[in-house]
Scaffold this active site. Structure first.
Site, short mmCIF file in Angstrom:
data_model
loop_
_atom_site.label_atom_id
_atom_site.label_comp_id
_atom_site.label_asym_id
_atom_site.label_seq_id
_atom_site.Cartn_x
_atom_site.Cartn_y
_atom_site.Cartn_z
N LYS A 72 -2.46 -2.41 7.67
CA LYS A 72 -2.58 -3.85 7.89
C LYS A 72 -1.70 -4.57 6.87
O LYS A 72 -1.46 -4.07 5.78
CB LYS A 72 -4.05 -4.25 7.74
CG LYS A 72 -4.40 -5.44 8.57
CD LYS A 72 -4.15 -5.23 10.05
CE LYS A 72 -4.09 -6.54 10.79
NZ LYS A 72 -3.71 -6.41 12.17
N TYR A 121 1.69 0.72 14.80
CA TYR A 121 0.66 0.55 13.80
C TYR A 121 0.96 1.38 12.57
O TYR A 121 1.12 2.60 12.65
CB TYR A 121 -0.72 0.93 14.35
CG TYR A 121 -1.79 0.69 13.32
CD1 TYR A 121 -2.06 -0.60 12.90
CD2 TYR A 121 -2.47 1.73 12.72
CE1 TYR A 121 -2.99 -0.85 11.92
CE2 TYR A 121 -3.42 1.50 11.73
CZ TYR A 121 -3.67 0.20 11.34
OH TYR A 121 -4.59 -0.04 10.35
N ASP A 142 0.89 -1.17 0.00
CA ASP A 142 0.00 0.00 0.00
C ASP A 142 0.92 1.21 0.00
O ASP A 142 1.63 1.46 0.98
CB ASP A 142 -0.87 -0.05 1.27
CG ASP A 142 -1.73 1.20 1.45
OD1 ASP A 142 -1.56 2.18 0.70
OD2 ASP A 142 -2.56 1.18 2.38
P1 13P Z 1 -5.46 8.23 10.72
O1 13P Z 1 -6.69 8.96 10.31
O2 13P Z 1 -4.73 8.86 11.84
O3 13P Z 1 -4.58 7.86 9.56
O4 13P Z 1 -5.90 6.79 11.29
C1 13P Z 1 -7.00 6.14 10.80
C2 13P Z 1 -6.63 5.13 9.82
O5 13P Z 1 -7.08 5.20 8.70
C3 13P Z 1 -5.73 4.04 10.24
O6 13P Z 1 -5.00 3.54 9.19
P1 13P Z 2 -4.87 -0.54 5.12
O1 13P Z 2 -3.98 -1.44 5.89
O2 13P Z 2 -5.55 -1.25 4.00
O3 13P Z 2 -4.13 0.68 4.67
O4 13P Z 2 -6.07 -0.11 6.06
C1 13P Z 2 -5.81 0.66 7.17
C2 13P Z 2 -6.97 0.86 8.05
O5 13P Z 2 -6.80 0.82 9.22
C3 13P Z 2 -8.27 1.14 7.48
O6 13P Z 2 -9.23 1.37 8.46
MG MG Z 3 -4.06 2.05 3.37
MG MG Z 4 -4.76 -2.27 2.38
#
Ligand code: 13P
Ligand code: 13P
Ligand code: MG
Ligand code: MG
Length: 365
Positions: free
Chosen positions: A230, A227, A10
């Protein structure tokens, strides 16, 4: 002997964590097409599920080959530049290092690679999932290679009757163990039922030793120690002629099992099989999605993909996944929709609990 490498990352979401912007796909394809023109790749495609780009490549360099991993790394860097220009969400998210170190493993992107003697006909399915983790493949792989109620060939095909060897990785301790199945099925299940820690890496045909399936086991947050996003995984399964039939490989997706990794990497939910043109998480950044891309590989050429999970026979699985979504979402921030504490350690929750530590006082007695 050709090698099929699928390397994913990603490097910027459109919009949020939903999809990949077409300009990023174009930049990735330019990079791979050049490598094909230069003779490094036999064939290549750029695919995606949700916000993850998958580089699908065939070549003669073998598994873990530095030129291929460097190509993937450089491609993701080039795509990240476009992602930054367009201010895509989380541009460069999965690239955890500034310098390439010879192998893409441990640097953020996920990879699954298999070198194989191409058979008279070589049907292969590549599965890509978003909003989940590598252990999401454990249950379907168990069904495909170990469960005669799923895979008729385990009973009626003499070439499959001896069973398969399943290699499991302990991603916390960096160890591996191989189970010979069906004799060691119960031992296998002790571990792979705990899919956050124990992940099936490879399945081999017992008699011949050929690889039948391989997964990406890269755990982004364990590598980063925080974190990031994912570790959305990939899975390659070779089919037919002594390996499970295409339909046996697709059968587990008729029942959307629960996986970890939805919304902020902090929730469990059903893994919904999707058509390739509908692989864009939406509700609560999900539900987690899987696409199945079918190929016939011909002298290393990628003939495909055929959209294997887009078929009408998975419509009821999608319905069931959506009903399960309603049910799971009704639990809001409560477990087991929210993940158990061990798994929340790799999210942003500890930053909140730290702030509240001083509020706790000892109970009398
Ligand atoms: P942020 O809005 O701080 O990026 O966290 C929410 C999220 O999308 C986690 O990946
Ligand atoms: P990705 O790992 O696909 O970027 O998703 C992050 C996330 O926390 C979405 O809620
Ligand atoms: Mg993402
Ligand atoms: Mg993803």
């Amino acid at each position: 002997m050709p090698t099929l490498s699928v390397i994913k990352a990603d490097v910027g979401g459109y919009v949020g964590h939903a999809d990949v912007h077409p300009d990023l796909m174009v930049r990735a394809a330019e990079s791979l097409d050049k490598a094909k023109a230069d003779g490094l790749l036999i064939d290549c495609q750029v695919q995606h599920v949700g916000d993850d780009i998958a580089l699908v490549m065939t070549h003669e360099q073998g598994e873990d080959a530095e030129p291929i991993h460097k190509l993937a790394w450089d491609t993701f860097l080039a795509v990240t530049k476009v992602a930054r220009e367009l201010k895509m969400y989380g541009a460069g998210q999965d690239l955890l290092s500034d310098a390439f170190s010879g192998n893409i493993k441990g640097m953020g992107p996920g990879s699954a690679e298999v070198e194989f003697e191409e058979r008279t006909s070589e049907p292969v399915i590549i599965f890509l999932a978003d909003k989940t983790e590598p252990g999401a493949w454990n249950l379907p792989l168990y069904k495909i290679f170990c469960d005669p109620f799923n895979t008729a060939g385990l009973v009626i095909d003499p070439k499959m009757h001896a069973g398969f060897e399943v290699e499991v990785h302990d991603v916390m301790e960096n160890k591996r163990v191989v189970f010979s199945c069906p004799e060691e099925l119960y031992d296998l299940l002790v571990f792979i039922g705990a899919q956050t820690r124990y992940v099936i890496k490879r399945v081999r045909q017992k008699d011949s030793g050929v690889t039948a399936a391989v997964t990406s086991t890269d755990r982004l947050n364990l590598i980063a120690g925080r974190y990031v996003g994912k570790d959305d995984p990939v899975l390659i399964v070779r089919c037919q002629s002594g390996l499970p039939a295409v339909g046996e490989v697709l059968e587990p997706w008729a029942n959307p099992h629960l996986v970890f990794g939805w919304m902020r990497g902090s929730h469990s939910g059903p893994l919904m099989p999707c058509p390739m043109d509908n692989a864009t998480p939406a509700r609560f950044d999900g539900p987690p999605r899987v696409v199945g891309m079918g190929y016939q590989i011909a002298n290393g050429r990628l003939i495909g993909p055929r959209d294997m999970l887009g078929d009408i026979s998975f419509d009821r699985a999608r319905e069931k996944a959506l009903e399960t979504t309603d049910y799971m979402r009704s639990m809001g921030p409560f477990e087991p929709h929210r993940l158990p504490p061990e798994d929340m350690e790799y999210t942003t929750l500890p930053l909140v609990t730290e702030r509240l530590e001083g509020r706790f006082e000892d109970l009398p007695g």
